[in-house]
Every structure is written in structure tokens, then in C-alpha cells.
Design a protein around this motif. Structure first.
Motif, PDB file in Angstrom:
ATOM      1  N   SER A 119     -52.282 -10.594  16.742  1.00 33.28           N
ATOM      2  CA  SER A 119     -51.665 -12.331  17.659  1.00 33.28           C
ATOM      3  C   SER A 119     -52.838 -12.795  18.869  1.00 33.28           C
ATOM      4  CB  SER A 119     -50.402 -11.528  18.822  1.00 33.28           C
ATOM      5  OG  SER A 119     -50.122 -11.134  17.325  1.00 33.28           O
ATOM      6  N   LYS A 120     -53.419 -11.722  19.193  1.00 28.85           N
ATOM      7  CA  LYS A 120     -54.298 -12.188  20.543  1.00 28.85           C
ATOM      8  C   LYS A 120     -55.711 -12.860  20.397  1.00 28.85           C
ATOM      9  CE  LYS A 120     -57.340  -9.833  23.742  1.00 28.85           C
ATOM     10  NZ  LYS A 120     -58.514  -8.653  24.024  1.00 28.85           N
ATOM     11  N   MET A 123     -54.708 -16.593  18.794  1.00 25.54           N
ATOM     12  CA  MET A 123     -54.455 -17.494  19.633  1.00 25.54           C
ATOM     13  C   MET A 123     -55.612 -17.367  20.761  1.00 25.54           C
ATOM     14  SD  MET A 123     -51.631 -18.411  20.044  1.00 25.54           S
ATOM     15  CE  MET A 123     -51.567 -19.136  20.804  1.00 25.54           C
ATOM     16  N   ASN A 124     -56.536 -16.569  20.903  1.00 24.57           N
ATOM     17  CA  ASN A 124     -58.253 -17.022  20.836  1.00 24.57           C
ATOM     18  C   ASN A 124     -59.451 -17.479  19.793  1.00 24.57           C
ATOM     19  OD1 ASN A 124     -59.905 -16.465  22.705  1.00 24.57           O
ATOM     20  ND2 ASN A 124     -60.513 -13.788  22.002  1.00 24.57           N
ATOM     21  N   VAL A 126     -57.936 -20.247  18.169  1.00 23.52           N
ATOM     22  CA  VAL A 126     -56.881 -21.869  18.840  1.00 23.52           C
ATOM     23  C   VAL A 126     -56.936 -21.788  19.885  1.00 23.52           C
ATOM     24  CG1 VAL A 126     -54.359 -22.301  19.004  1.00 23.52           C
ATOM     25  CG2 VAL A 126     -54.744 -20.712  17.257  1.00 23.52           C
ATOM     26  N   PHE A 127     -57.923 -21.075  20.875  1.00 26.89           N
ATOM     27  CA  PHE A 127     -58.258 -21.506  21.802  1.00 26.89           C
ATOM     28  C   PHE A 127     -59.733 -22.042  21.762  1.00 26.89           C
ATOM     29  CE2 PHE A 127     -54.985 -18.652  25.460  1.00 26.89           C
ATOM     30  CZ  PHE A 127     -54.167 -19.972  24.849  1.00 26.89           C
ATOM     31  N   GLY A 130     -59.977 -25.880  20.014  1.00 27.00           N
ATOM     32  CA  GLY A 130     -59.428 -26.214  20.733  1.00 27.00           C
ATOM     33  C   GLY A 130     -60.814 -27.038  21.913  1.00 27.00           C
ATOM     34  N   ASN A 131     -61.539 -26.145  22.262  1.00 30.33           N
ATOM     35  CA  ASN A 131     -62.365 -25.960  23.439  1.00 30.33           C
ATOM     36  C   ASN A 131     -63.414 -27.320  22.460  1.00 30.33           C
ATOM     37  OD1 ASN A 131     -61.164 -24.876  25.695  1.00 30.33           O
ATOM     38  ND2 ASN A 131     -62.417 -23.572  25.103  1.00 30.33           N
ATOM     39  N   VAL A 134     -62.787 -30.424  21.413  1.00 27.99           N
ATOM     40  CA  VAL A 134     -62.742 -31.289  22.881  1.00 27.99           C
ATOM     41  C   VAL A 134     -64.356 -31.467  23.045  1.00 27.99           C
ATOM     42  CG1 VAL A 134     -62.671 -31.308  25.279  1.00 27.99           C
ATOM     43  CG2 VAL A 134     -61.332 -30.268  24.213  1.00 27.99           C
ATOM     44  N   HIS A 210     -58.606 -25.964  12.979  1.00 32.68           N
ATOM     45  CA  HIS A 210     -57.082 -25.641  14.226  1.00 32.68           C
ATOM     46  C   HIS A 210     -56.063 -25.896  13.590  1.00 32.68           C
ATOM     47  CE1 HIS A 210     -55.365 -26.707  17.715  1.00 32.68           C
ATOM     48  NE2 HIS A 210     -55.662 -25.622  18.392  1.00 32.68           N
ATOM     49  N   MET A 214     -52.901 -22.515  14.136  1.00 29.01           N
ATOM     50  CA  MET A 214     -52.150 -22.866  14.342  1.00 29.01           C
ATOM     51  C   MET A 214     -50.647 -22.639  13.412  1.00 29.01           C
ATOM     52  SD  MET A 214     -51.954 -23.409  17.707  1.00 29.01           S
ATOM     53  CE  MET A 214     -49.640 -23.730  17.698  1.00 29.01           C
ATOM     54  N   ALA A 217     -50.554 -18.910  14.002  1.00 25.07           N
ATOM     55  CA  ALA A 217     -50.415 -18.175  15.542  1.00 25.07           C
ATOM     56  C   ALA A 217     -49.420 -18.525  15.240  1.00 25.07           C
ATOM     57  CB  ALA A 217     -51.314 -18.400  16.609  1.00 25.07           C
TER      58      ALA A 217
END
Lengths: 372, 103
Positions: A119-120, A123-124, A126-127, A130-131, A134, A210, A214, A217
Motif C-alpha cells: 500500500s505504501k 502510493m509512493n 503514484v506520487f 505524479g511528480n 509535472v 499513473h 492509481m 492503489a
């Protein structure tokens, strides 16, 4: 005065002389006959009792031996049950219940830890994605900026070329530079275009990644974790119940072993042999006394000759017996039983004398036992 | 979706979560993490779970990432006022071994 100590009623005394010898001898002979008869009856009853006792005790011992056998089989069965209840086979390996509980706890704990870890990390990721997206957008903007700058450079080069042509021969050198600049701008433009296309492809891939991340996640693992926790609790409860069951069966097994030992003990008593032996001594003694009395009676009859009044003497002997019984002051029913017991097998006059009918005149059996 | 409110009082950053905290909340939570990692002089962080009704594994994952960020920034972190299903899930996940769970 205690009724048991009441003296026997006196038989009217007669003046004894030699003419009474036959009468006395007849009396003694009748008494001996009666005693002999009673002793024979007693010995017969004791023998019957002995046989009955032997049969009953043998049957009882047989039953106890059977119980012992059943207990042995039951003990073995319970031992197997306890063994089964105390261990569980996991991957061809026998585990006792404590080991099994540890194993289950450890396994579920590891699974939950793994779920948390995934899970961690999901999410890591995903972040991170995401970064990166960007960043990619920024890079894309930069490439676009290069394109704009390049267009301006190209425009400047074209203007420079026009101005060089206007200047004629003097501007020919300048025209060479502006042409080079225009070619360079076109090259950069092509490169920027290709870079933009590549970045666009990467950005699409990143966007897709991503989305996938998601979706992963969003797969909630909490229900599985709750299920695992429930399963762990159920398993622990089952183990507890199994331990309780095992303890109960162990107690039953111990009781069974005790029963088996008691049964064996009873089986080994051999009480029937001892009782029979003791009762045989009693019957032998009584028979010996009966025989002695019979012989004594015959000797007395021989002394009396044929003129003695033995019938009358028998009546007197039975009267004396009746008086003796009456002196015991027993209850009526018990007194009747005693008379029947002592005098059965005698002739009709005797039965009338004791006042019992033929039905009551029977040998000993278990049904004749008087209950108090 | 969860409602996430961030306030700062003296040296403590307080994050209040309410509703359902799931992986869908990653965008706004990433902002909090970025903000935390930029370092604003806070020495501790508390996550108030009093009004949180549900948390999924993604939510747990984000709390763990918050923990990593706090460790990196040398900030103390505590999870406060969890109750009901949320408290049970934290218990199953053995978060009491990783966080200071208060209330």
C-alpha cells in the motif's frame, strides 16, 4: 426380661425307672434323627448357596473382565484422539497446537505487513509518477519555448538574408552567415519537433502508468486484512477449543484407566474360590455331624429293640424344637420361615406340626432371601 | 473523498482528516507532503482522525509516507483520536508499533 432369654417351658418330669429306658432312648434317637435331618438340610442349602454364589461371582468377574477389555480398547482409542487433537499436520510435518498458533500468527502478521508495504509503495509510486508527470509538462513547455525561439531565430535569419541581398556585393558575406543561421534554425526546429514528439510519447506512457498505479492503489486491501485478522482469531479459538477438548479427553482417559485397574483388581479377587472353599468346610462339617447323628440314632434303635415308641418320641422332639423356636421370640413371618427352613423334607405330620403348606417348603434360591 | 485541513500552531503542523481517506485523495495529500518536505520550521506533526469514518489501504500507505517525511525532517508524529473502524484498522495494521497513537 429380654424375650430372647425366656427359659424353655419345662417338660413335665416323669419318674425314671428301667421301664422308661426305651422311652428315653426313643426320645434321644428321634432327636438325633431330627438333628441329622436339619444338618442335612442345612448342608444342602449351604452347598446350593455356595454354587449360586460361585455362579454369580463368576458372572460378575466375567463382566468386570469384559469391562476391563472395553476400557483397554477405549483407553487406546482416547489416546489416539488426544494425539490427534494435540497436533496438526502442515506440509507433511506434525505441529503441536502451540507451534501451530505461532505459525498462524506469524503467517498472518507477515501477510498484513506485506499488504501495508505494498500500500505504501503503491502510493509512493503514484506520487513519484505524479511528480514526473509535472516535470514532463515543464519539459514539454520548454520544448515549445525552444520552438518559439527557433521561429524567431529563423525569422531573424530570413530578414538578415533579405538585408544582405539589398546590400549587394558588400552584403554577400553577411548573406552566407544568415543562410547558415537559417539552416541552423531549421535543424533546431526539426530537433525540437522530434524532441516534442518523444516527450509526448513518454508523457502518454507516464499518464497511462499513473492511471494503472492509481487503479492498483485504489484496490483496497483492508477487507483482506480484516478477513486475515478474523481468520487468525478463529484459528486461535479453534486451537483453544481443541486444547480444552484434549484436556477433557485426557481426563476421561485417566478415568478409563482407573476403571480398568479397578476391573482388573476385581477380576483378580478370586473371591468365589475362597467363598466356595469356606462353605465347603461348613457343609463337610455339617454332613459329618449328620452322619454321626444317624449312626447314633441307629445304635439307639438297636438298643431299644422293636418295642420302643419312636413315633411318639418324634412328636416330642418336634414339640421341643417348636418350643425352642418360639423361645427366640421372632416375628411371625420370620418364625414361620425358620420352621420351614429347619423341618422341610419331613413327612406330613411334621408339616402339620410346623403349620406350613407345601409351597413354602422349597430349597434355597435367590428369591428366598429375606430383605430387611 | 476526504476533507483535509492543514493548520500550523506554534511549531506544530496539524492535519485534520474527515470522511473517507482513500487513495483518491493522493493529489491534495501530495501537496501536504511537498509542503512538509520543503521544511517550515515545524518540530512536530499531528494527524487528527476524530472525524474520519473510513480509511483504506491507500490511506494507510499515505500515512506511512507522511511518517517517512517526518522522520526525514526530524519531526515528531502522532495519530490522534482515532475511533471505531478506523481505530480497528490501525490496530490490525499494527500502526501502534510505528506511530504514537493518542486517544
Amino acid at each position: 426380661m429380654n424375650p430372647a432369654l425366656t427359659p424353655l417351658p419345662r417338660i413335665p418330669q416323669k419318674t425314671l425307672d428301667t421301664s422308661h429306658h426305651n422311652e428315653i432312648l426313643g426320645c434321644v434317637a428321634a432327636g438325633s434323627d431330627l438333628e441329622s435331618s436339619i444338618l442335612q438340610n442345612l448342608s444342602h442349602d449351604v452347598e446350593s448357596l455356595s454354587n449360586h454364589l460361585e455362579d454369580e461371582i463368576s458372572r460378575m468377574v466375567g463382566n468386570f473382565m469384559e469391562i476391563s477389555k472395553i476400557n483397554t480398547a477405549q483407553g487406546n482409542f482416547l489416546e489416539q484422539v488426544v494425539k490427534q487433537a494435540n497436533s496438526i499436520q502442515v506440509e507433511d510435518k506434525d505441529m503441536n497446537l502451540d507451534e501451530f498458533t505461532d505459525f498462524v500468527t506469524r503467517t498472518f502478521s507477515e501477510i498484513i505487513d506485506l499488504n501495508i508495504f505494498y500500500s505504501k509503495e503503491a502510493m509512493n509510486l503514484v506520487f513519484v509518477l505524479g511528480n514526473v508527470m509535472v516535470q514532463m509538462e515543464r519539459v514539454e513547455a520548454m520544448v515549445n519555448k525552444i520552438g518559439v525561439l527557433n521561429s524567431r531565430t529563423n525569422m531573424v535569419a530570413i530578414n538578415a538574408t533579405i538585408e544582405a541581398v539589398r546590400s549587394g556585393a558588400e552584403g554577400s558575406t553577411f548573406k552566407v552567415v544568415s543562410d547558415e543561421l537559417r539552416e541552423l534554425a531549421e535543424g533546431i526546429n526539426g530537433f525540437a519537433h522530434n524532441l516534442g514528439a518523444e516527450i509526448n510519447t513518454i508523457r502518454q506512457g507516464m499518464t497511462e502508468s499513473h492511471k494503472i498505479m492509481m487503479r492498483l492503489a485504489n484496490k483496497d486491501m483492508i477487507p483482506q486484512m480484516i478477513l486475515q485478522e478474523k481468520t487468525e482469531r478463529i484459528t486461535k479459538n479453534l486451537v483453544k477449543q481443541s486444547q480444552y477438548f484434549s484436556e477433557t479427553v485426557t481426563n476421561v482417559m485417566e478415568n478409563t484407566i482407573k476403571c480398568k485397574e479397578i476391573s482388573k483388581l476385581v477380576s483378580n479377587f478370586q473371591v468365589q474360590d475362597r467363598a466356595k472353599q469356606a462353605l465347603e468346610y461348613v457343609t463337610d462339617t455339617m454332613r459329618a455331624f449328620a452322619k454321626r447323628n444317624t449312626l447314633q440314632s441307629h445304635s439307639l434303635e438297636a438298643l431299644m429293640g422293636t418295642g420302643g415308641d419312636k413315633q411318639g418320641s418324634e412328636q416330642e422332639a418336634f414339640q421341643a424344637l417348636n418350643q425352642g423356636i418360639a423361645a427366640l421370640s421372632l416375628e411371625e413371618s420370620r418364625e414361620k420361615r425358620l420352621r420351614a427352613f429347619l423341618t422341610r423334607g419331613q413327612d406330613g405330620s411334621l408339616k402339620d406340626l410346623v403349620g406350613l403348606n407345601k409351597k413354602e417348603n422349597k430349597t434355597f434360591s435367590g428369591e428366598d432371601i429375606e430383605l430387611f | 473523498m476526504s476533507k483535509v485541513e492543514v493548520t500550523t500552531q506554534s511549531n506544530t503542523k496539524k492535519i485534520a482528516l474527515s470522511g473517507h481517506f482513500t487513495a483518491m485523495d493522493h493529489d491534495q495529500f501530495r501537496g501536504i507532503l511537498d509542503d512538509l518536505q520543503s521544511g517550515q520550521g515545524c518540530t512536530s506533526c499531528t494527524v487528527d482522525l476524530e472525524h474520519l469514518d473510513f480509511i483504506d489501504s491507500g490511506g494507510l500507505g499515505m500515512l506511512l509516507l507522511l511518517r517517512d517525511a517526518c522522520i526525514k525532517q526530524k519531526m515528531a508524529l502522532s495519530l490522534n483520536n482515532a475511533k471505531g473502524d478506523v481505530l480497528r484498522i490501525l490496530d490490525i495494521a499494527k500502526f501502534d508499533q510505528l506511530f504514537k497513537v493518542v486517544g
